[in-house]
Design a protein around this motif. Structure first.
Motif, PDB file in Angstrom:
ATOM      1  N   THR A  90      -8.156 -13.391 -20.785  1.00  0.00           N
ATOM      2  CA  THR A  90      -8.588 -13.758 -22.130  1.00  0.00           C
ATOM      3  C   THR A  90     -10.025 -13.301 -22.357  1.00  0.00           C
ATOM      4  N   PRO A  91     -10.402 -13.057 -23.635  1.00  0.00           N
ATOM      5  CA  PRO A  91     -11.784 -12.670 -23.945  1.00  0.00           C
ATOM      6  C   PRO A  91     -12.739 -13.778 -23.486  1.00  0.00           C
ATOM      7  N   PRO A  92     -13.967 -13.435 -23.085  1.00  0.00           N
ATOM      8  CA  PRO A  92     -14.562 -12.090 -23.093  1.00  0.00           C
ATOM      9  C   PRO A  92     -14.397 -11.345 -21.765  1.00  0.00           C
ATOM     10  N   TYR A  93     -13.544 -11.869 -20.868  1.00  0.00           N
ATOM     11  CA  TYR A  93     -13.467 -11.298 -19.513  1.00  0.00           C
ATOM     12  C   TYR A  93     -12.279 -10.368 -19.307  1.00  0.00           C
ATOM     13  N   ARG A  94     -11.475 -10.168 -20.320  1.00  0.00           N
ATOM     14  CA  ARG A  94     -10.248  -9.391 -20.160  1.00  0.00           C
ATOM     15  C   ARG A  94     -10.522  -8.013 -19.556  1.00  0.00           C
ATOM     16  N   ASP A  95     -11.546  -7.356 -20.017  1.00  0.00           N
ATOM     17  CA  ASP A  95     -11.866  -6.010 -19.519  1.00  0.00           C
ATOM     18  C   ASP A  95     -12.905  -6.037 -18.393  1.00  0.00           C
ATOM     19  N   LEU A  96     -13.928  -6.856 -18.552  1.00  0.00           N
ATOM     20  CA  LEU A  96     -14.970  -6.918 -17.522  1.00  0.00           C
ATOM     21  C   LEU A  96     -14.404  -7.414 -16.191  1.00  0.00           C
ATOM     22  N   GLY A  97     -13.437  -8.326 -16.236  1.00  0.00           N
ATOM     23  CA  GLY A  97     -12.880  -8.882 -15.010  1.00  0.00           C
ATOM     24  C   GLY A  97     -11.666  -8.147 -14.489  1.00  0.00           C
ATOM     25  N   TRP A  98     -11.274  -7.067 -15.176  1.00  0.00           N
ATOM     26  CA  TRP A  98     -10.064  -6.338 -14.787  1.00  0.00           C
ATOM     27  C   TRP A  98     -10.157  -5.814 -13.354  1.00  0.00           C
ATOM     28  N   ALA A  99     -11.258  -5.178 -12.981  1.00  0.00           N
ATOM     29  CA  ALA A  99     -11.408  -4.597 -11.645  1.00  0.00           C
ATOM     30  C   ALA A  99     -11.389  -5.682 -10.576  1.00  0.00           C
ATOM     31  N   SER A 100     -12.057  -6.804 -10.831  1.00  0.00           N
ATOM     32  CA  SER A 100     -12.087  -7.905  -9.865  1.00  0.00           C
ATOM     33  C   SER A 100     -10.691  -8.478  -9.644  1.00  0.00           C
ATOM     34  N   ALA A 101      -9.948  -8.677 -10.735  1.00  0.00           N
ATOM     35  CA  ALA A 101      -8.606  -9.252 -10.636  1.00  0.00           C
ATOM     36  C   ALA A 101      -7.644  -8.319  -9.920  1.00  0.00           C
ATOM     37  N   ARG A 102      -7.697  -7.022 -10.259  1.00  0.00           N
ATOM     38  CA  ARG A 102      -6.776  -6.069  -9.627  1.00  0.00           C
ATOM     39  C   ARG A 102      -7.092  -5.892  -8.141  1.00  0.00           C
ATOM     40  N   LEU A 103      -8.369  -5.845  -7.791  1.00  0.00           N
ATOM     41  CA  LEU A 103      -8.732  -5.698  -6.382  1.00  0.00           C
ATOM     42  C   LEU A 103      -8.357  -6.943  -5.597  1.00  0.00           C
ATOM     43  N   ASP A 104      -8.514  -8.106  -6.195  1.00  0.00           N
ATOM     44  CA  ASP A 104      -8.107  -9.347  -5.526  1.00  0.00           C
ATOM     45  C   ASP A 104      -6.598  -9.357  -5.293  1.00  0.00           C
ATOM     46  N   ASP A 105      -5.827  -8.899  -6.295  1.00  0.00           N
ATOM     47  CA  ASP A 105      -4.368  -8.806  -6.126  1.00  0.00           C
ATOM     48  C   ASP A 105      -4.009  -7.868  -4.979  1.00  0.00           C
ATOM     49  N   LEU A 106      -4.717  -6.755  -4.897  1.00  0.00           N
ATOM     50  CA  LEU A 106      -4.435  -5.777  -3.849  1.00  0.00           C
ATOM     51  C   LEU A 106      -4.748  -6.344  -2.468  1.00  0.00           C
ATOM     52  N   LEU A 107      -5.898  -7.003  -2.328  1.00  0.00           N
ATOM     53  CA  LEU A 107      -6.294  -7.533  -1.031  1.00  0.00           C
ATOM     54  C   LEU A 107      -5.422  -8.698  -0.590  1.00  0.00           C
ATOM     55  N   ALA A 108      -4.899  -9.459  -1.544  1.00  0.00           N
ATOM     56  CA  ALA A 108      -4.079 -10.626  -1.209  1.00  0.00           C
ATOM     57  C   ALA A 108      -2.612 -10.280  -1.010  1.00  0.00           C
ATOM     58  N   PHE A 109      -2.222  -9.031  -1.253  1.00  0.00           N
ATOM     59  CA  PHE A 109      -0.807  -8.651  -1.236  1.00  0.00           C
ATOM     60  C   PHE A 109      -0.143  -8.947   0.118  1.00  0.00           C
ATOM     61  N   LEU A 110      -0.647  -8.411   1.187  1.00  0.00           N
ATOM     62  CA  LEU A 110      -0.042  -8.622   2.509  1.00  0.00           C
ATOM     63  C   LEU A 110      -0.214 -10.065   3.010  1.00  0.00           C
ATOM     64  N   PRO A 111      -1.423 -10.648   2.928  1.00  0.00           N
ATOM     65  CA  PRO A 111      -1.572 -12.030   3.402  1.00  0.00           C
ATOM     66  C   PRO A 111      -0.675 -13.031   2.668  1.00  0.00           C
TER      67      PRO A 111
END
Length: 338
Positions: A196-217
């Motif tokens: 949700t605004p105002p973090y939808r775009d600014l937080g995109w990289a943080s959210a996607r990287l967190d998803d990637l790192l948490a995938f296997l664990p």
């Protein structure tokens, strides 16, 4: 053998797990996670612009991640290497254990959820709501007893991976520097990783990287929970382990996050309950799929059972870490390599 040389990494890892299992980390002014959060907030105020385009904000989000992850990870690695080369390997080992058990948050998570249970056992619903509000982002001021219990179990089950399994996974994989990197990404995700605004775009990289790192664990969390407690749960529910395993797998993706539903699904089938189903955030209802096939109305015994599973899970990891350390130490003594 030099008495001041650091012990093998396997022993440092075990001591860190022991510290979290027995005492737990305590937040203080210069705690790494507190420092990560403060750094993230400073960069957030610098980069957050309401009038900037989505693409620009996403690139700023990448810089936000790099601005928090790299300093903590690289500075930690540099410090440990410098201490080791200066003949202070024992100090590097001590810092590894100290930071390790501070950044493993299993005991802290159990304590926060236990506080909710204590208030409920005293029939203090207001206190339970306030205690729950410290560990969830949903609105808690109008939750009934069952809703408070559901929120506490969901927080406990979802964070089984985020607070314990994933940090330990990256600690074992790359030592304190990689653990620092993971915790920095996780901290940023909790601060700006919103859709949700105002973090939808600014937080995109943080959210996607967190998803990637948490995938296997996340998938490892589900597997460990079912292997450790599935057979006893199947007998209690008068079903088969195969049925429980099938139920957990069929529900693990019933969550907006690609990873959070895995450990939640494991807890749901082990307890014979349903989690999810929607919640209110900022006075706006957000509908979510159900996870599990059991009861919707939850009781205090369900929360107590969830805490019991989590407590046994922490101790199981402690025992497994001890066995692995003993094996590797014997291998080292016998002329192998750790």
């Amino acid at each position: 053998m030099d008495p001041f040389s650091p012990p093998p990494f396997s022993i440092l890892l075990f001591l860190s797990v022991a510290g979290d299992t027995l005492w737990g980390g305590h937040f203080y002014r210069f705690h790494p996670v507190v420092a990560m959060g403060m750094t993230g907030r400073i960069l957030e105020r610098l980069f957050l612009r309401q009038d900037a385009s989505g693409l620009v904000q996403r690139w700023k989000g990448v810089l936000l991640v790099l601005g928090v992850v790299l300093p903590f990870s690289c500075a930690t690695a540099l410090l440990l290497v410098m201490l080791d080369r200066a003949g202070l390997g024992w100090m590097a080992g001590a810092l590894t254990v100290f930071w390790g058990y501070q950044l493993l948050a299993g005991r802290s998570l159990e304590t926060h959820v236990s506080n909710v249970l204590e208030y409920l056992e005293k029939d203090d619903l207001a206190g339970a709501r306030q205690s729950l509000s410290r560990i969830v982002s949903r609105d808690t001021d109008r939750l009934e007893c069952s809703g408070v219990i559901r929120g506490a179990i969901e927080s406990l089950s979802e964070n089984t991976n985020d607070a314990l399994v994933a940090p330990l996974f990256y600690f074992a994989l790359g030592g304190i520097p990689l653990l620092m990197a993971y915790k920095a990404v996780s901290t940023l995700d909790s601060q700006v990783g919103y859709k949700t605004p105002p973090y939808r775009d600014l937080g995109w990289a943080s959210a996607r990287l967190d998803d990637l790192l948490a995938f296997l664990p996340a998938r490892l969390s589900l597997l460990l929970l079912l292997l450790l407690f599935g057979y006893s749960a199947s007998k209690k529910r008068r079903t088969t382990f195969k049925t429980l395993f099938r139920e957990a797998l069929s529900n693990r993706l019933n969550h907006p996050s690609p990873n959070s539903g895995h450990s939640m699904s494991a807890f749901a089938v082990l307890l014979g309950i349903r989690l999810g189903g929607g919640a209110s955030y900022g006075n706006r209802w957000s509908e979510k799929p159900w996870i599990g096939f059991g009861r919707e109305s939850l009781t205090i015994e369900d929360l107590s059972g969830a805490l019991s599973i989590f407590r046994k899970f922490r101790w199981s990891i402690f025992i497994m870490a001890g066995c692995a350390t003993a094996f590797l130490s014997c291998w080292r003594v016998w002329g192998g390599a750790v």
